[in-house]
Design an enzyme around this catalytic site. Structure first.
Site, PDB file in Angstrom:
ATOM      1  N   ASN A 192       0.868  -1.173   0.000  1.00  0.00           N
ATOM      2  CA  ASN A 192       0.000   0.000   0.000  1.00  0.00           C
ATOM      3  C   ASN A 192       0.909   1.229   0.000  1.00  0.00           C
ATOM      4  O   ASN A 192       1.496   1.557   1.023  1.00  0.00           O
ATOM      5  CB  ASN A 192      -0.886  -0.033   1.262  1.00  0.00           C
ATOM      6  CG  ASN A 192      -1.707   1.226   1.430  1.00  0.00           C
ATOM      7  OD1 ASN A 192      -1.813   2.039   0.512  1.00  0.00           O
ATOM      8  ND2 ASN A 192      -2.300   1.395   2.604  1.00  0.00           N
ATOM      9  N   TRP A 193       1.007   1.855  -1.164  1.00  0.00           N
ATOM     10  CA  TRP A 193       1.949   2.978  -1.283  1.00  0.00           C
ATOM     11  C   TRP A 193       1.394   4.253  -0.657  1.00  0.00           C
ATOM     12  O   TRP A 193       2.089   5.261  -0.576  1.00  0.00           O
ATOM     13  CB  TRP A 193       2.314   3.211  -2.757  1.00  0.00           C
ATOM     14  CG  TRP A 193       3.092   2.081  -3.363  1.00  0.00           C
ATOM     15  CD1 TRP A 193       3.572   0.970  -2.717  1.00  0.00           C
ATOM     16  CD2 TRP A 193       3.504   1.934  -4.739  1.00  0.00           C
ATOM     17  NE1 TRP A 193       4.239   0.160  -3.600  1.00  0.00           N
ATOM     18  CE2 TRP A 193       4.221   0.721  -4.842  1.00  0.00           C
ATOM     19  CE3 TRP A 193       3.333   2.710  -5.886  1.00  0.00           C
ATOM     20  CZ2 TRP A 193       4.762   0.264  -6.053  1.00  0.00           C
ATOM     21  CZ3 TRP A 193       3.869   2.264  -7.085  1.00  0.00           C
ATOM     22  CH2 TRP A 193       4.578   1.058  -7.173  1.00  0.00           C
ATOM     23  N   LYS A 194       0.134   4.246  -0.300  1.00  0.00           N
ATOM     24  CA  LYS A 194      -0.519   5.418   0.305  1.00  0.00           C
ATOM     25  C   LYS A 194      -0.273   6.666  -0.563  1.00  0.00           C
ATOM     26  O   LYS A 194      -0.195   6.560  -1.776  1.00  0.00           O
ATOM     27  CB  LYS A 194      -0.044   5.612   1.748  1.00  0.00           C
ATOM     28  CG  LYS A 194      -0.124   4.335   2.584  1.00  0.00           C
ATOM     29  CD  LYS A 194       0.088   4.580   4.032  1.00  0.00           C
ATOM     30  CE  LYS A 194       0.132   3.249   4.767  1.00  0.00           C
ATOM     31  NZ  LYS A 194       0.168   3.413   6.215  1.00  0.00           N
ATOM     32  N   HIS A 223      -9.234   0.879   5.136  1.00  0.00           N
ATOM     33  CA  HIS A 223      -7.933   1.060   5.797  1.00  0.00           C
ATOM     34  C   HIS A 223      -8.118   1.969   7.012  1.00  0.00           C
ATOM     35  O   HIS A 223      -8.949   2.886   6.991  1.00  0.00           O
ATOM     36  CB  HIS A 223      -6.934   1.674   4.806  1.00  0.00           C
ATOM     37  CG  HIS A 223      -5.539   1.661   5.340  1.00  0.00           C
ATOM     38  ND1 HIS A 223      -5.085   2.616   6.224  1.00  0.00           N
ATOM     39  CD2 HIS A 223      -4.518   0.786   5.149  1.00  0.00           C
ATOM     40  CE1 HIS A 223      -3.827   2.330   6.541  1.00  0.00           C
ATOM     41  NE2 HIS A 223      -3.458   1.225   5.917  1.00  0.00           N
ATOM     42  N   GLU A 226      -6.574   4.386   8.051  1.00  0.00           N
ATOM     43  CA  GLU A 226      -6.435   5.831   7.777  1.00  0.00           C
ATOM     44  C   GLU A 226      -7.718   6.390   7.166  1.00  0.00           C
ATOM     45  O   GLU A 226      -8.060   7.550   7.386  1.00  0.00           O
ATOM     46  CB  GLU A 226      -5.206   6.065   6.879  1.00  0.00           C
ATOM     47  CG  GLU A 226      -3.924   5.852   7.674  1.00  0.00           C
ATOM     48  CD  GLU A 226      -2.759   5.310   6.873  1.00  0.00           C
ATOM     49  OE1 GLU A 226      -2.777   5.402   5.639  1.00  0.00           O
ATOM     50  OE2 GLU A 226      -1.815   4.788   7.506  1.00  0.00           O
ATOM     51  N   GLU A 263      -5.092  -5.356  10.618  1.00  0.00           N
ATOM     52  CA  GLU A 263      -4.081  -4.323  10.816  1.00  0.00           C
ATOM     53  C   GLU A 263      -4.332  -3.609  12.149  1.00  0.00           C
ATOM     54  O   GLU A 263      -5.120  -2.651  12.202  1.00  0.00           O
ATOM     55  CB  GLU A 263      -4.144  -3.304   9.683  1.00  0.00           C
ATOM     56  CG  GLU A 263      -3.886  -3.894   8.323  1.00  0.00           C
ATOM     57  CD  GLU A 263      -3.332  -2.848   7.370  1.00  0.00           C
ATOM     58  OE1 GLU A 263      -2.200  -3.010   6.932  1.00  0.00           O
ATOM     59  OE2 GLU A 263      -4.034  -1.869   7.104  1.00  0.00           O
ATOM     60  N   GLY A 268       2.638   1.898  10.763  1.00  0.00           N
ATOM     61  CA  GLY A 268       3.566   3.022  10.604  1.00  0.00           C
ATOM     62  C   GLY A 268       4.298   3.408  11.870  1.00  0.00           C
ATOM     63  O   GLY A 268       4.936   4.453  11.931  1.00  0.00           O
ATOM     64  N   SER A 305       3.699  -2.512  10.327  1.00  0.00           N
ATOM     65  CA  SER A 305       5.159  -2.521  10.465  1.00  0.00           C
ATOM     66  C   SER A 305       5.789  -3.850  10.065  1.00  0.00           C
ATOM     67  O   SER A 305       6.737  -4.308  10.704  1.00  0.00           O
ATOM     68  CB  SER A 305       5.562  -2.117  11.894  1.00  0.00           C
ATOM     69  OG  SER A 305       5.127  -0.798  12.166  1.00  0.00           O
ATOM     70  N   GLY A 346       2.948  -1.215   4.304  1.00  0.00           N
ATOM     71  CA  GLY A 346       2.969   0.213   3.985  1.00  0.00           C
ATOM     72  C   GLY A 346       4.394   0.660   3.703  1.00  0.00           C
ATOM     73  O   GLY A 346       4.919   0.468   2.612  1.00  0.00           O
ATOM     74  N   GLY A 347       5.044   1.202   4.725  1.00  0.00           N
ATOM     75  CA  GLY A 347       6.364   1.825   4.561  1.00  0.00           C
ATOM     76  C   GLY A 347       7.370   0.948   3.828  1.00  0.00           C
ATOM     77  O   GLY A 347       8.085   1.418   2.932  1.00  0.00           O
TER      78      GLY A 347
HETATM   79  C1  PEP Z   1      -0.570  -0.054   6.198  1.00  0.00           C
HETATM   80  O1  PEP Z   1      -0.736   1.131   6.119  1.00  0.00           O
HETATM   81  O2  PEP Z   1      -1.400  -0.803   5.685  1.00  0.00           O
HETATM   82  C2  PEP Z   1       0.591  -0.543   6.912  1.00  0.00           C
HETATM   83  C3  PEP Z   1       0.567  -1.746   7.354  1.00  0.00           C
HETATM   84  O3  PEP Z   1       1.635   0.351   7.084  1.00  0.00           O
HETATM   85  P1  PEP Z   1       3.087   0.003   7.690  1.00  0.00           P
HETATM   86  O4  PEP Z   1       3.559  -1.259   7.040  1.00  0.00           O
HETATM   87  O5  PEP Z   1       3.936   1.180   7.331  1.00  0.00           O
HETATM   88  O6  PEP Z   1       2.910  -0.158   9.162  1.00  0.00           O
END
Ligand code: PEP
Length: 256
Positions: free
Chosen positions: A9-11, A94, A96, A165, A171, A211, A232-233
């Site tokens: 997920n590049w957000k 998600h 967010e 999640e 994050g 994470s 994500g990251g």
């Molecule tokens: C996400 O936003 O779906 C996520 C899991 O982010 P991260 O891997 O950065 O925690």
């Protein structure tokens, strides 16, 4: 057997040239792959990334959609448009979207239904806040958020993936322990069983997100009820994302 899915997920990250470079690398490296790979770029770049990855094992997903089929909804994008630019997948719910855009389960259920109706596979994201975990409410929160499936039939579940999640792990660099992840995933699978029966519950993939990194991916993905990762990251860089895909391949081999 459930096939592992590694989703990035590049957000709201990566400009056109950066997304192109990353997707070119992934498409070049993974012409075929034992696990499924998905990237979800920001909506202006869906078409370009889709062109880059065409013919490879990397699939294209959007990060969001609106439930209406078309019309006066300024700023929104519908399922048919996503399909039209080559998406096979869409993320719904998600944390967010829930936190910053006020999206709640009733709306999310409409989005899930709209995604399916337009031939998209849907990743429904669920997860508890830190305060909810600390108050012992994790299972109650997950059960409530499964209302996102309210309009989904047993047959349609073939096109649904659940992503667990925990919000406190997204994050933050704090990952759920393998025990916490496995426990939540087993609970979600029990929820699927009571809604849809054993066959659907055991066929539905449940991803872990929060994470996930190169150094914790294999342990997480080796858990019996963890069927992939929503990243994500660490999905924004070639090295870390491909290391997670490689961990997925190893975990898949262990489970076979
Ligand atoms: C996400 O936003 O779906 C996520 C899991 O982010 P991260 O891997 O950065 O925690």
């Amino acid at each position: 057997m459930r096939r592992i899915l590694v989703a990035g997920n590049w957000k709201m990250n990566l400009l056109q040239s950066q997304g192109a470079a990353l997707s070119q690398f992934l498409a070049g490296k993974y012409g075929s792959c034992a696990v499924e790979i998905l990237v979800c770029p920001a909506s202006p770049y869906l078409s370009g990334v889709g062109t880059t990855i065409r013919g490879s094992a990397v699939q294209l997903g959007a990060q969001n959609l609106y439930f209406a089929p078309q019309g006066a909804f300024t700023g929104e994008v519908c399922g048919e448009m996503l399909k039209d630019v080559g998406c096979g997948w869409v993320l719904v719910g998600h944390s967010e979207r829930r936190q910053f855009f006020g999206e709640q389960d009733e709306l999310l259920a409409k989005k899930v239904a709209a995604g399916l109706q337009h031939g998209l596979k849907v990743v429904l994201c669920v997860g508890e806040l830190l305060a909810e975990r600390q108050a012992g409410q994790t299972e109650a929160v997950l059960e409530k958020q499964m209302a996102g499936l309210a309009q989904v039939s047993a047959e349609q579940m073939a096109n649904i993936v659940i992503a667990y999640e925990p919000v406190w792990a997204i994050g933050t660099g704090v990952t759920a322990s393998t025990e916490q992840a496995q426990q939540a995933h087993a609970f979600l699978r029990s929820q699927l069983k009571s809604r849809y029966g054993e066959a659907v519950a055991s066929a539905t993939r449940i991803l872990y997100g929060g994470s996930v990194k190169a150094d914790n991916a294999l342990e997480l993905l080796s858990q019996s009820d963890v069927d992939g990762a929503l990243v994500g990251g660490a999905s924004l860089k070639v090295d870390s994302f491909s290391a997670i895909i490689e961990a997925g391949i190893q975990a898949q081999a262990r489970k076979s």
